[in-house]
Design an enzyme around this catalytic site. Structure first.
Site, PDB file in Angstrom:
ATOM      1  N   LYS A  22      43.433  25.030-108.110  1.00 52.55           N
ATOM      2  CA  LYS A  22      43.219  25.380-106.689  1.00 52.55           C
ATOM      3  C   LYS A  22      44.071  24.502-105.780  1.00 52.55           C
ATOM      4  O   LYS A  22      44.720  24.994-104.859  1.00 52.55           O
ATOM      5  CB  LYS A  22      41.736  25.209-106.352  1.00 52.55           C
ATOM      6  CG  LYS A  22      41.417  25.106-104.888  1.00 52.55           C
ATOM      7  CD  LYS A  22      39.957  24.772-104.683  1.00 52.55           C
ATOM      8  CE  LYS A  22      39.652  24.292-103.283  1.00 52.55           C
ATOM      9  NZ  LYS A  22      40.265  23.014-102.908  1.00 52.55           N
ATOM     10  N   ASN A  23      44.087  23.206-106.046  1.00 56.02           N
ATOM     11  CA  ASN A  23      44.803  22.303-105.144  1.00 56.02           C
ATOM     12  C   ASN A  23      46.313  22.361-105.316  1.00 56.02           C
ATOM     13  O   ASN A  23      47.051  21.719-104.589  1.00 56.02           O
ATOM     14  CB  ASN A  23      44.296  20.862-105.321  1.00 56.02           C
ATOM     15  CG  ASN A  23      42.903  20.702-104.749  1.00 56.02           C
ATOM     16  OD1 ASN A  23      42.378  21.604-104.121  1.00 56.02           O
ATOM     17  ND2 ASN A  23      42.305  19.544-104.990  1.00 56.02           N
ATOM     18  N   CYS A 116      34.651  18.335 -91.808  1.00 54.14           N
ATOM     19  CA  CYS A 116      34.012  19.255 -92.753  1.00 54.14           C
ATOM     20  C   CYS A 116      32.849  18.535 -93.377  1.00 54.14           C
ATOM     21  O   CYS A 116      32.645  17.337 -93.165  1.00 54.14           O
ATOM     22  CB  CYS A 116      35.004  19.790 -93.772  1.00 54.14           C
ATOM     23  SG  CYS A 116      35.243  18.747 -95.177  1.00 54.14           S
ATOM     24  N   ARG A 121      37.610  13.952 -92.251  1.00 57.47           N
ATOM     25  CA  ARG A 121      38.872  14.571 -92.647  1.00 57.47           C
ATOM     26  C   ARG A 121      39.824  14.847 -91.479  1.00 57.47           C
ATOM     27  O   ARG A 121      40.156  16.009 -91.189  1.00 57.47           O
ATOM     28  CB  ARG A 121      38.608  15.843 -93.468  1.00 57.47           C
ATOM     29  CG  ARG A 121      37.795  15.556 -94.699  1.00 57.47           C
ATOM     30  CD  ARG A 121      37.614  16.755 -95.559  1.00 57.47           C
ATOM     31  NE  ARG A 121      38.682  16.928 -96.518  1.00 57.47           N
ATOM     32  CZ  ARG A 121      38.704  17.869 -97.431  1.00 57.47           C
ATOM     33  NH1 ARG A 121      37.729  18.726 -97.502  1.00 57.47           N
ATOM     34  NH2 ARG A 121      39.704  17.968 -98.272  1.00 57.47           N
ATOM     35  N   ILE A 123      43.444  14.924 -89.323  1.00 50.82           N
ATOM     36  CA  ILE A 123      44.812  15.301 -89.731  1.00 50.82           C
ATOM     37  C   ILE A 123      45.832  14.438 -88.979  1.00 50.82           C
ATOM     38  O   ILE A 123      46.986  14.814 -88.818  1.00 50.82           O
ATOM     39  CB  ILE A 123      45.096  16.808 -89.517  1.00 50.82           C
ATOM     40  CG1 ILE A 123      44.772  17.213 -88.079  1.00 50.82           C
ATOM     41  CG2 ILE A 123      44.360  17.658 -90.523  1.00 50.82           C
ATOM     42  CD1 ILE A 123      45.439  18.515 -87.678  1.00 50.82           C
ATOM     43  N   ASP A 124      45.365  13.273 -88.510  1.00 54.03           N
ATOM     44  CA  ASP A 124      46.250  12.398 -87.727  1.00 54.03           C
ATOM     45  C   ASP A 124      47.523  12.028 -88.491  1.00 54.03           C
ATOM     46  O   ASP A 124      48.608  11.974 -87.907  1.00 54.03           O
ATOM     47  CB  ASP A 124      45.490  11.134 -87.295  1.00 54.03           C
ATOM     48  CG  ASP A 124      44.870  10.383 -88.460  1.00 54.03           C
ATOM     49  OD1 ASP A 124      44.284  11.043 -89.339  1.00 54.03           O
ATOM     50  OD2 ASP A 124      44.981   9.148 -88.509  1.00 54.03           O
ATOM     51  N   ASP A 304      36.924  14.642-106.669  1.00 48.81           N
ATOM     52  CA  ASP A 304      36.508  16.033-106.893  1.00 48.81           C
ATOM     53  C   ASP A 304      35.689  16.215-108.176  1.00 48.81           C
ATOM     54  O   ASP A 304      35.200  17.312-108.441  1.00 48.81           O
ATOM     55  CB  ASP A 304      37.738  16.957-106.919  1.00 48.81           C
ATOM     56  CG  ASP A 304      38.316  17.171-105.531  1.00 48.81           C
ATOM     57  OD1 ASP A 304      37.680  16.762-104.545  1.00 48.81           O
ATOM     58  OD2 ASP A 304      39.419  17.744-105.428  1.00 48.81           O
ATOM     59  N   ARG A 397      34.690  29.298-103.662  1.00 45.97           N
ATOM     60  CA  ARG A 397      35.961  28.883-103.042  1.00 45.97           C
ATOM     61  C   ARG A 397      36.897  28.284-104.085  1.00 45.97           C
ATOM     62  O   ARG A 397      38.119  28.302-103.899  1.00 45.97           O
ATOM     63  CB  ARG A 397      35.692  27.814-101.981  1.00 45.97           C
ATOM     64  CG  ARG A 397      35.243  28.328-100.642  1.00 45.97           C
ATOM     65  CD  ARG A 397      35.316  27.222 -99.608  1.00 45.97           C
ATOM     66  NE  ARG A 397      36.514  26.441 -99.811  1.00 45.97           N
ATOM     67  CZ  ARG A 397      36.566  25.103 -99.817  1.00 45.97           C
ATOM     68  NH1 ARG A 397      35.481  24.400 -99.603  1.00 45.97           N
ATOM     69  NH2 ARG A 397      37.700  24.475-100.016  1.00 45.97           N
TER      70      ARG A 397
HETATM   71  C1  UD1 Z   1      42.944  16.997-101.110  1.00 45.84           C
HETATM   72  C2  UD1 Z   1      42.263  18.011-102.001  1.00 45.84           C
HETATM   73  C3  UD1 Z   1      40.787  17.668-102.164  1.00 45.84           C
HETATM   74  C4  UD1 Z   1      40.629  16.253-102.671  1.00 45.84           C
HETATM   75  C5  UD1 Z   1      41.412  15.277-101.790  1.00 45.84           C
HETATM   76  C6  UD1 Z   1      41.411  13.858-102.347  1.00 45.84           C
HETATM   77  C7  UD1 Z   1      43.547  20.020-101.583  1.00 45.84           C
HETATM   78  C8  UD1 Z   1      43.577  21.397-101.036  1.00 45.84           C
HETATM   79  N1  UD1 Z   1      42.414  19.332-101.410  1.00 45.84           N
HETATM   80  O1  UD1 Z   1      42.341  17.086 -99.824  1.00 45.84           O
HETATM   81  O2  UD1 Z   1      40.216  18.590-103.105  1.00 45.84           O
HETATM   82  O3  UD1 Z   1      39.263  15.888-102.634  1.00 45.84           O
HETATM   83  O4  UD1 Z   1      42.786  15.691-101.679  1.00 45.84           O
HETATM   84  O5  UD1 Z   1      41.958  13.832-103.633  1.00 45.84           O
HETATM   85  O6  UD1 Z   1      44.488  19.570-102.208  1.00 45.84           O
HETATM   86  N2  UD1 Z   1      42.870  11.199 -94.068  1.00 45.84           N
HETATM   87  C9  UD1 Z   1      43.077  10.666 -92.823  1.00 45.84           C
HETATM   88  N3  UD1 Z   1      44.021  11.242 -92.009  1.00 45.84           N
HETATM   89  C10 UD1 Z   1      44.767  12.306 -92.410  1.00 45.84           C
HETATM   90  C11 UD1 Z   1      44.546  12.842 -93.702  1.00 45.84           C
HETATM   91  C12 UD1 Z   1      43.596  12.265 -94.496  1.00 45.84           C
HETATM   92  O7  UD1 Z   1      42.423   9.704 -92.421  1.00 45.84           O
HETATM   93  O8  UD1 Z   1      45.610  12.785 -91.627  1.00 45.84           O
HETATM   94  C13 UD1 Z   1      41.827  10.611 -94.944  1.00 45.84           C
HETATM   95  C14 UD1 Z   1      40.702  11.618 -95.246  1.00 45.84           C
HETATM   96  O9  UD1 Z   1      39.738  11.614 -94.232  1.00 45.84           O
HETATM   97  C15 UD1 Z   1      40.167  11.113 -96.558  1.00 45.84           C
HETATM   98  C16 UD1 Z   1      41.414  10.537 -97.239  1.00 45.84           C
HETATM   99  O10 UD1 Z   1      42.383  10.352 -96.213  1.00 45.84           O
HETATM  100  O11 UD1 Z   1      39.230  10.088 -96.352  1.00 45.84           O
HETATM  101  C17 UD1 Z   1      41.996  11.416 -98.306  1.00 45.84           C
HETATM  102  O12 UD1 Z   1      42.238  12.703 -97.796  1.00 45.84           O
HETATM  103  P1  UD1 Z   1      43.437  13.635 -98.307  1.00 45.84           P
HETATM  104  O13 UD1 Z   1      44.074  12.985 -99.470  1.00 45.84           O
HETATM  105  O14 UD1 Z   1      44.286  13.994 -97.141  1.00 45.84           O
HETATM  106  O15 UD1 Z   1      42.639  14.909 -98.790  1.00 45.84           O
HETATM  107  P2  UD1 Z   1      43.034  16.420 -98.567  1.00 45.84           P
HETATM  108  O16 UD1 Z   1      44.510  16.583 -98.661  1.00 45.84           O
HETATM  109  O17 UD1 Z   1      42.345  16.951 -97.361  1.00 45.84           O
END
Ligand code: UD1
Length: 416
Positions: A22-23, A116, A121, A123-124, A304, A397
């Site tokens: 999925k990822n 979520c 989570r 996206i900064d 995960d 999902r």
């Molecule tokens: C991806 C995976 C998800 C998995 C996660 C961690 C997909 C579709 N999803 O999610 O299944 O659990 O990696 O292995 O691939 N963060 C920030 N700012 C940002 C982005 C992230 O602070 O802009 C923080 C998040 O809040 C979290 C951490 O970084 O605490 C890791 O998140 P991230 O690695 O970005 O996870 P996803 O890409 O959302």
């Protein structure tokens, strides 16, 4: 709203034919926007998130066909520069199309995905990195992005975010000059993205390590690719067999991807043998407690799989403390497991203590999120009596036909 009804006690036993991750498939589908050509992807998992991504690609003009587990995406013509709110609210990882879209178009609009269930989570890091590459971004409910040229830069990620790493790669593949990502995420799905892009003619090196270099190219070509096997789905079914005393053969694995999960399953008493392309897991006589499980970035134990491993530990011969380092609200399955007479105690948002019990009992539970829901299914497979699990859309999902697969492997499960 559908539910799973499971009568516990049957062994999960047999051969698992595993589909793509999925990822991995979601960023690959986003990457398909870049080549303005034909993309053929095999071993596609038929899960709700893939259908949402198909809707997204079609909504901006791509022609998409799904034939069994093969996907054909024609991204020659784009007709829209906006991703509708409906999709972003449905699937947080819709944000992954942003990097590819802004590479392709000078002006892109997408809705803010917001938090979520499993944590804030933000996206900064995605947006900060895109700004560094020359994209002007207005942030509000709608994220409005405009750019002239995308210029390769050095980017140091404060946190090795998987999604941010993927978005930077996608935005930089056709940039002017070189982009270097320091402290990049190292998850296997990023390597799959690199392989996919390089087959199109991109120049990406280093994925799988914390330093990735992308040299921008002018043009990309059509591509054909097979998605890597889903290490989290494999891990989930292995726990199902481990809990129920079965033997599971998995037809396809990539050893380095699955090792962080297998290491703990072996410590818990499972016997794992590797075959030419897959593995065979034999359940332990008695499940050994793992004492301490810490989730962390790859190649450590993945967040995960935390919930599913916790289901295994509810029946272990002692205590296990789980330390969740990635997300701040990923223990929602605990109170549901306790309804089945597990003994879990959430100490704080990152720490949970599990005391093994002799038996779990069927109960009515609710899936709190995707992996938490999988953990409840696993517990129900071994719980005495009947379990009714609601809110299963979360599980759908990320798991293709979980009900059918478990039934074929011996479970007494039905959807109602
Ligand atoms: C991806 C995976 C998800 C998995 C996660 C961690 C997909 C579709 N999803 O999610 O299944 O659990 O990696 O292995 O691939 N963060 C920030 N700012 C940002 C982005 C992230 O602070 O802009 C923080 C998040 O809040 C979290 C951490 O970084 O605490 C890791 O998140 P991230 O690695 O970005 O996870 P996803 O890409 O959302």
């Amino acid at each position: 709203m559908s539910k799973y009804i499971i009568a516990g006690g049957n062994k999960i036993h047999g051969t698992l034919n595993i589909k793509g991750a999925k990822n991995s498939i979601l960023p690959l589908m986003a990457a398909s926007l870049l080549n303005e050509s034909i993309n053929i992807i095999h071993n596609v998992p038929l899960i709700a998130d893939v259908y949402t991504m198909i809707d997204i690609l079609r909504s901006i003009g791509c022609k998409v066909e799904l034939d069994d587990h093969d996907l054909i995406i024609d991204s020659s013509i784009l007709t829209s520069n906006e991703i509708n709110e409906v999709y972003v609210k449905k699937m947080r990882s819709s944000i992954i199309v942003l990097g590819a879209m802004i590479s392709r178009l000078e002006h892109v609009k997408i809705y803010e995905p917001g938090g979520c269930a499993i944590g804030k989570r933000p996206i900064d890091l995605h947006l900060k990195s895109l700004r560094r590459l020359g994209v002007k971004i207005d942030e509000g409910e709608i994220i409005d992005c405009e750019r002239k040229d995308i210029i390769g830069k050095d980017i140091i990620l404060e946190t090795p975010s998987v999604g941010a790493t993927e978005n930077i790669i996608l935005a930089s593949v056709k940039a002017k000059g070189k982009t270097r990502i320091y402290n990049a995420a190292k998850e296997p799905e990023i390597e799959d993205l690199q392989n996919y892009l390089n087959k199109m003619g991109a120049r990406v090196i280093g994925a799988g390590t914390d330093f990735i270099e992308i040299e921008g190219v002018k043009k990309l070509d059509k591509v054909e690719h097979t998605v890597i096997p889903d290490r989290i789905a494999i891990g989930t079914y292995m726990v199902a067999s481990a809990l129920t005393g079965g033997t599971l053969e998995v037809d396809r694995i990539i050893r380095s991807h699955i090792d962080p999960i297998n290491n703990l399953l072996i410590k818990s008493g499972c016997d794992i043998n590797y075959t030419q392309e897959g593995l065979i897991l034999k359940a332990p006589q008695n499940i050994k407690s793992l004492n301490f499980v810490k989730t962390d970035i790859h190649p450590n134990f993945p967040t995960d799989m935390q919930a599913q491993l916790m289901s295994l530990m509810t029946l272990a011969d002692g205590e296990t403390v789980f330390y969740e380092t990635i997300f701040e609200n990923r223990f929602m399955h605990c109170s549901e497991l306790n309804k089945m007479r597990a003994k879990t105690e959430v100490i704080n948002p990152h720490v949970c203590r599990v005391e093994g019990v002799k038996k779990l009992y069927g109960s009515e539970t609710k899936c709190p999120d995707l992996r938490g829901g999988a953990a409840l299914i696993l517990a129900a497979l071994v719980g005495e009596g009947e379990s009714i699990i609601s809110d299963i859309h979360h599980v759908e999902r990320g798991y293709e036909d979980i009900e059918k697969i478990l039934k074929n492997l011996g479970a007494d499960i039905k959807k109602a």
